[in-house]
Write a protein that holds these residues in place. Structure first.
Motif, PDB file in Angstrom:
ATOM      1  N   VAL A 128     -23.464  -3.912   6.216  1.00 21.31           N
ATOM      2  CA  VAL A 128     -23.004  -4.283   7.616  1.00 21.31           C
ATOM      3  C   VAL A 128     -23.936  -3.547   8.634  1.00 21.31           C
ATOM      4  O   VAL A 128     -24.007  -2.255   8.580  1.00 21.31           O
ATOM      5  CB  VAL A 128     -21.452  -3.812   7.816  1.00 21.31           C
ATOM      6  N   GLU A 181     -24.770  -3.128  12.884  1.00 21.71           N
ATOM      7  CA  GLU A 181     -24.611  -3.463  14.346  1.00 21.71           C
ATOM      8  C   GLU A 181     -25.781  -3.108  14.921  1.00 21.71           C
ATOM      9  O   GLU A 181     -26.611  -2.360  14.773  1.00 21.71           O
ATOM     10  CB  GLU A 181     -23.369  -2.586  14.779  1.00 21.71           C
ATOM     11  N   CYS A 225     -23.579  -8.059  14.877  1.00 19.80           N
ATOM     12  CA  CYS A 225     -23.343  -7.753  13.609  1.00 19.80           C
ATOM     13  C   CYS A 225     -23.722  -8.676  12.407  1.00 19.80           C
ATOM     14  O   CYS A 225     -23.063  -9.731  12.421  1.00 19.80           O
ATOM     15  CB  CYS A 225     -21.972  -7.267  13.494  1.00 19.80           C
ATOM     16  N   TRP A 269     -14.375  -5.984  14.591  1.00 18.96           N
ATOM     17  CA  TRP A 269     -14.647  -4.742  15.552  1.00 18.96           C
ATOM     18  C   TRP A 269     -13.903  -4.055  15.569  1.00 18.96           C
ATOM     19  O   TRP A 269     -12.640  -3.977  16.317  1.00 18.96           O
ATOM     20  CB  TRP A 269     -15.391  -5.395  16.874  1.00 18.96           C
ATOM     21  N   CYS A 296     -18.691  -2.435  13.312  1.00 20.83           N
ATOM     22  CA  CYS A 296     -18.433  -3.920  12.733  1.00 20.83           C
ATOM     23  C   CYS A 296     -17.912  -3.505  11.333  1.00 20.83           C
ATOM     24  O   CYS A 296     -18.438  -2.561  10.598  1.00 20.83           O
ATOM     25  CB  CYS A 296     -19.524  -4.544  12.718  1.00 20.83           C
ATOM     26  N   GLY A 343     -20.428  -0.701   8.907  1.00 23.50           N
ATOM     27  CA  GLY A 343     -21.516  -0.346   9.461  1.00 23.50           C
ATOM     28  C   GLY A 343     -21.731   0.977   9.857  1.00 23.50           C
ATOM     29  O   GLY A 343     -20.555   1.644   9.933  1.00 23.50           O
TER      30      GLY A 343
END
Length: 126
Positions: A4, A6, A22, A36, A95, A117
């Protein structure tokens, strides 16, 4: 493994706008629920916004009417449009994705997500 990533954070003045993006990649990631979160210094990580495939959304009370979450399923990209930013929005924004596929808007706690992330910093000055 699911990754992940962002992007889109930065520094703005109060009242300004930012758009976060993201992307989740990896086997099956295109179908995962995503959301989020944010974490300010000294505070717990909190849910900000989630979205389902049917368009259902869920927002923290503190951002309702100012933030908009959306998802481009073709490009597997999650967005967070942040308008009318306030100094109290200053935080690291994360994210998250998880291997659930329906009712995604209901997944609003940190414990419900498996993949995260590294975060993108949002700083709002007064």
């Amino acid at each position: 493994q699911v990754h992940v990533v962002e992007s889109g954070g930065g520094s703005v003045q109060s009242g300004g706008s930012l758009r976060l993006s993201c992307v989740a990649s990896g086997y099956g990631a295109s179908d995962y629920c995503m959301g989020w979160f944010r974490q300010a210094p000294g505070k717990e990580r909190e849910g900000v916004a989630t979205v389902d495939r049917d368009g259902s959304t869920n927002y923290a009370d503190s951002v309702k009417g100012r933030f908009t979450i959306s998802q481009d399923y073709a490009g597997n990209t999650l967005y967070l449009q942040m308008n009318s930013l306030k100094p109290e929005d200053t935080a690291m924004y994360y994210c998250a994705a998880t291997d659930r596929y329906t009712k995604c808007a209901y997944f609003f706690t940190r414990a419900q997500y498996r993949f995260w992330g590294q975060g993108t910093q949002v700083t709002v000055s007064s």
